[in-house]
Design an enzyme around this catalytic site. Sequence first.
Site, PDB file in Angstrom:
ATOM      1  N   LYS A 105     -48.722 -17.730  17.613  1.00 24.73           N
ATOM      2  CA  LYS A 105     -48.681 -17.793  19.103  1.00 24.73           C
ATOM      3  C   LYS A 105     -48.255 -16.463  19.742  1.00 24.73           C
ATOM      4  O   LYS A 105     -47.400 -15.972  19.087  1.00 24.73           O
ATOM      5  CB  LYS A 105     -47.813 -19.233  19.610  1.00 24.73           C
ATOM      6  N   SER A 137     -48.211 -26.042  25.285  1.00 26.40           N
ATOM      7  CA  SER A 137     -48.475 -24.845  25.491  1.00 26.40           C
ATOM      8  C   SER A 137     -49.052 -23.972  24.451  1.00 26.40           C
ATOM      9  O   SER A 137     -49.953 -22.774  24.460  1.00 26.40           O
ATOM     10  CB  SER A 137     -47.347 -24.043  25.894  1.00 26.40           C
ATOM     11  N   SER A 168     -44.862 -28.778  23.009  1.00 29.92           N
ATOM     12  CA  SER A 168     -46.045 -27.738  23.035  1.00 29.92           C
ATOM     13  C   SER A 168     -46.352 -27.399  21.664  1.00 29.92           C
ATOM     14  O   SER A 168     -47.538 -26.603  21.563  1.00 29.92           O
ATOM     15  CB  SER A 168     -45.215 -26.409  23.455  1.00 29.92           C
TER      16      SER A 168
END
Lengths: 497, 97
Positions: free
Chosen positions: A79, A154, A178
Amino acid sequence: MSLNKLTIRQAARGLRAKQFSSVDITTACLDAIREKNRDMHAFLEIFEDDALDAARRADDMLAGDNTLPPLLGIPLAIKDNILIKGKHCTAGSRMLKQYIASYDATAITKLKRQGAVLLGKTNLDEFAMGSSTEHSAFGPTKNPHDVTRVPGGSSGGSAAAVAADMCLGALGSDTGGSIRQPASFCGTVGFKPTYGSVSRHGLIAMASSLDVIGPMTKTVNDARIMFSVIMGKDVLDSTSVDINYLVASERSEDDRPDQSSALHGLRIGLPREYFAQGLDKDVERAVRAAESALTRAGAELIDISLPHSSYALSTYYIIVSSEISANMARYDGVRYGYRTETAQTLTDAYMNSRAQGLGSEVKRRIMLGTYALSAGYYDAYYANAQRVRALISRDFEEAFGHVDVIMGPTTPTPAFLLNERTDNPLSMYLADIYTVAVNMAGLPALSLPIGYVKKKGSVLPIGLQLIGPKKEDARLLSVGRGVEAVISSPRHPEFAV
Amino acid sequence: MAISRRDVEHIAQLARIMLSEEEKSLFEKELSAILEFVAALTRLDTRVVAPMTGGISAQNIMRHDEKRDDGLHDAPAELVDAAPEKREGWITIKRIF
């Protein structure tokens, strides 16, 4: 079967049996990325040369030795709010579009030490603030099961990359859901560890009392393997903790013939508040079907209450926004990131750099947090929310007095459509209604796929959330493997019954 | 609880964000809606509850005052390097007045 579709466990076995090389798997992943990323937009940056170099190094080591670390030669996605030295780290923001990390996050140091292959950086909501990846400054990621839908967020890029076999596993971060919510929307496994069990050093801060890095994988066993590598107390993060995790028992755990034996006599709590108004009927049906399967496997299902659940989302948004307003103060156009061209004085430079560099959701949360912390409102909002946070945490402690794990849906609905919720921040926040309380209590929780539902012609995955007591991550993962063994959900909808 | 356009302007000043007129109108509406949503919290009686102030029970963390190899010793120069404008190892800023 294409090598990019392997699990981490299968790949590690095949590498040791010399059935294929790390370069073979890495090339298969890079081919999958090239083929799919134009539509999916899961990756923001791809490290093709570095990845193949790392794969070659892994293959050299594998040529000589079979007792090597489990992630050696395994291609992973990261990420883009986790720092890799010398690489861009944008956090999905214009503010950090040009920023290059000057050090490795501790989780990255540990992956590199294992000889893992880092394929590239994945898309996310700006600074990890969002539930759909639509708040990325670089455009949204699409759900691999239906490209007109969001992958969740996210960590939507990591979830989509795992689901679409563009990597074997990925790192995400979880502040209010997330990791688990996008895992649920994309049909992958997502594990949010106990707060502090994975170092936050090198994770771009959002809300520091809630943030944690965790694995996103194709199976619970893979999540266990990745977690066992990245966890541990770290001198560079004073809030990191050691947890009850016995590395010595790893091998027997891995090879246990019947994973479902972990379910025998297990007491599973079902919070009635997680099955109330707002839960999609199809999601509820899938979770109820899972309950029956677990009962047949010998688990005992117990009705429980988490009485302060209805306050969780409000409490979360006060706490998260307050911490965000403090953490985001560092983006002032001076030390790193974007600096405005249009300012005469220092104050103007701050105000214009932030106005031009930050997106709407980030500004909204900074504004809310600044308000909640400002003179005259601090007690009513922030101080009060910290007290309710204590009550929410106590609800879980009391529940774990008479159950071993808590279970429910990860999200109230399957993946929603792109642009469906962008105009209404509150409706977007509701996507995290079952996940935020876990972060406030600092507990470990796992989302794993349990089946699919049909929505307007699409076949969409559904996730089951399992919550464990603090620091009992190993036990929770073991239960997760049991659940996975009993409710085998094929990873691709074309295989769905 | 509704907040006014003046409140929005004040918060934006505190947060050091320049807002356009359009953003001010939008935030006035959206922040009021969010504050109305979180107002539920004020209905709970929390007077006897001790606040939870972090993710772990905080204790002081002590260590000996000695050099440790954390791989960060080259970082200062690289951190300055990350600044958008710099000169001779220093970060440059706009004038203060």
